[in-house]
Scaffold this motif. Structure first.
Motif, PDB file in Angstrom:
ATOM      1  N   MET A 195       0.945  -0.784  -0.538  1.00 57.32           N
ATOM      2  CA  MET A 195      -0.344   0.139  -0.054  1.00 57.32           C
ATOM      3  C   MET A 195       1.309   0.738  -0.154  1.00 57.32           C
ATOM      4  O   MET A 195       1.727   0.709   0.237  1.00 57.32           O
ATOM      5  CB  MET A 195      -0.904  -0.391   1.243  1.00 57.32           C
ATOM      6  CG  MET A 195      -0.745   0.204   2.285  1.00 57.32           C
ATOM      7  SD  MET A 195      -1.495  -0.145   4.199  1.00 57.32           S
ATOM      8  CE  MET A 195      -0.405   0.642   5.356  1.00 57.32           C
ATOM      9  N   LYS A 196       0.008   2.021  -0.493  1.00 57.66           N
ATOM     10  CA  LYS A 196       1.519   3.992  -0.398  1.00 57.66           C
ATOM     11  C   LYS A 196       0.464   4.497   0.311  1.00 57.66           C
ATOM     12  O   LYS A 196      -0.638   3.935   1.689  1.00 57.66           O
ATOM     13  CB  LYS A 196       0.674   4.384  -1.945  1.00 57.66           C
ATOM     14  CG  LYS A 196       0.737   3.944  -2.630  1.00 57.66           C
ATOM     15  CD  LYS A 196       0.625   4.743  -3.823  1.00 57.66           C
ATOM     16  CE  LYS A 196       1.170   4.737  -5.477  1.00 57.66           C
ATOM     17  NZ  LYS A 196       0.199   2.810  -5.690  1.00 57.66           N
ATOM     18  N   THR A 197       1.230   4.821   1.324  1.00 53.33           N
ATOM     19  CA  THR A 197       1.920   5.673   3.118  1.00 53.33           C
ATOM     20  C   THR A 197       2.292   7.192   2.461  1.00 53.33           C
ATOM     21  O   THR A 197       3.288   7.246   1.563  1.00 53.33           O
ATOM     22  CB  THR A 197       2.276   4.906   4.533  1.00 53.33           C
ATOM     23  OG1 THR A 197       4.205   5.115   3.256  1.00 53.33           O
ATOM     24  CG2 THR A 197       1.222   3.691   4.004  1.00 53.33           C
ATOM     25  N   ILE A 198       2.161   8.397   3.305  1.00 50.92           N
ATOM     26  CA  ILE A 198       3.082   9.312   3.167  1.00 50.92           C
ATOM     27  C   ILE A 198       3.639   9.355   4.459  1.00 50.92           C
ATOM     28  O   ILE A 198       3.054   8.656   5.315  1.00 50.92           O
ATOM     29  CB  ILE A 198       1.951  10.383   3.557  1.00 50.92           C
ATOM     30  CG1 ILE A 198       1.017  10.880   2.373  1.00 50.92           C
ATOM     31  CG2 ILE A 198       2.523  11.857   3.693  1.00 50.92           C
ATOM     32  CD1 ILE A 198       1.654  11.130   0.801  1.00 50.92           C
ATOM     33  N   VAL A 199       4.827   9.171   4.427  1.00 43.82           N
ATOM     34  CA  VAL A 199       5.988   8.965   4.978  1.00 43.82           C
ATOM     35  C   VAL A 199       6.792  10.051   5.388  1.00 43.82           C
ATOM     36  O   VAL A 199       7.423  11.220   5.071  1.00 43.82           O
ATOM     37  CB  VAL A 199       6.845   8.197   4.916  1.00 43.82           C
ATOM     38  CG1 VAL A 199       8.130   8.197   5.712  1.00 43.82           C
ATOM     39  CG2 VAL A 199       5.998   6.623   5.257  1.00 43.82           C
TER      40      VAL A 199
END
Length: 329
Positions: free
Chosen positions: A1-5
């Motif tokens: 999945m895509k996340t904002i880090v």
């Protein structure tokens, strides 16, 4: 999945898109497919390195509230099923395609609310209910002052206080923001950049004050409180100490029998948040579903543009909540 880090402490540019494994829920958790996530000032503090998440929460993915659909439930979860629409309070991790939440910290999306509106609710509603109504003990007929009336906390506090029968005062940083506060139900809204709120409210006084400013507001708040008044802190953006010639007179606390209290929400334990969730569903959700509360959405951004959302948050030019949508390049 895509996340904002958060790649390192710093400005909005340190927020980057990363790929990670979709997590599996623990026994008491649910996995939520995120449709929308709220942006809150604690997210900014975390990004700058000033607000570390509690143990067990994602350490580099911000996000304290989401709305979406349950994708999977943990082995011990009995109250929720996959496919149900929920909004949830998180300790972190909301800026992602999927996120984990304690099942006991989830609420059904109120009838008539869409995902964007629902994502604006948990962090502010939980904070206001606990601090204004539980710690501050606000009652119908009392006089309530909330600073920062056009913020997410402010618009929530104004509307819930009015719904429960209080007279509401607020401060805001422009005439436009003051007008917006009055449209939401504030009886008096004071532009703190052009007027002294203490002078403007001296004759009225206040029974409960919700303060997120601190600093030189502290002595003014103490003087404004009526006998048996309650001052509740949820932040001290201008500092936790009083500086300058206008010192806080703590003799007022004794003479007027005042209560000074405050709290933070993120580091409270699961049991506390579960009890708070239950109270909110019982007492606040009916207010929302009767149409007595209107979410105010300042702007939406794709999750991929989280840095732009943080830039807007730091200007303080917006009125209402900033929401991130599960949209990616």
């Amino acid at each position: 999945m895509k996340t904002i880090v958060i790649t390192k402490p710093g400005g909005p540019g340190v927020l980057e898109i990363h790929e990670s494994e979709t997590p599996a829920p623990a026994a008491s958790e649910v996995l939520i497919k995120v449709y929308a996530a709220g942006v809150n000032r604690p997210d900014v503090f975390q990004r700058k390195g000033n607000y570390p998440p509690p143990p067990g929460a994602p350490q580099d993915v911000p996000g304290l509230e989401v709305a979406g659909v349950i994708a999977q439930t943990g082995a011990d979860v009995t109250g929720w099923r996959p496919g149900e629409r929920v909004c949830a309070l998180l300790a972190g991790g909301g800026y992602a395609e999927y996120t984990l939440a304690q099942a006991a910290h989830c609420l059904p999306i109120p009838e008539g609310f869409d995902n964007i509106q629902a994502a604006s609710l948990p962090e502010t509603v939980f904070t206001v209910w606990h601090n204004v109504f539980q710690r501050g003990r606000l009652q119908a007929g009392e006089r309530f002052l909330v600073h920062g009336g056009s913020s997410g906390i402010g618009i929530t506090a104004i509307q819930l206080a009015k719904a429960f029968g209080a007279k509401v005062f607020t401060t805001a940083g422009s005439d436009e923001k003051c007008a917006a506060c009055e449209a939401l139900g504030a009886d008096i809204s004071i532009n703190y950049k052009t007027s002294d709120f203490e002078e403007a409210l001296r004759e009225q006084g206040a029974d409960v004050i919700l303060d997120m400013v601190g600093g030189d507001y502290i002595p003014k708040n103490l003087r404004l409180l009526r006998e048996e008044g309650r001052l509740v802190f949820i932040n001290t953006m201008k500092g936790s100490k009083v500086k300058g010639a206008d010192e806080a007179d703590f003799g007022l606390i004794m003479r007027k029998r005042l209560t000074v209290t405050g709290s933070t929400l993120r580091n409270r334990d699961h049991a506390f948040k579960a009890a708070l969730t239950s109270d909110i569903q019982k007492y606040v959700w009916p207010v929302l579903e009767k149409g007595l509360f209107k979410p105010v959405i300042a702007q939406t951004f794709p999750l991929a543009a989280a840095a732009e959302a943080h830039t807007l948050m730091e200007t303080s030019d917006h009125i209402g909540k900033i929401i991130l949508l599960n949209q990616w390049p």
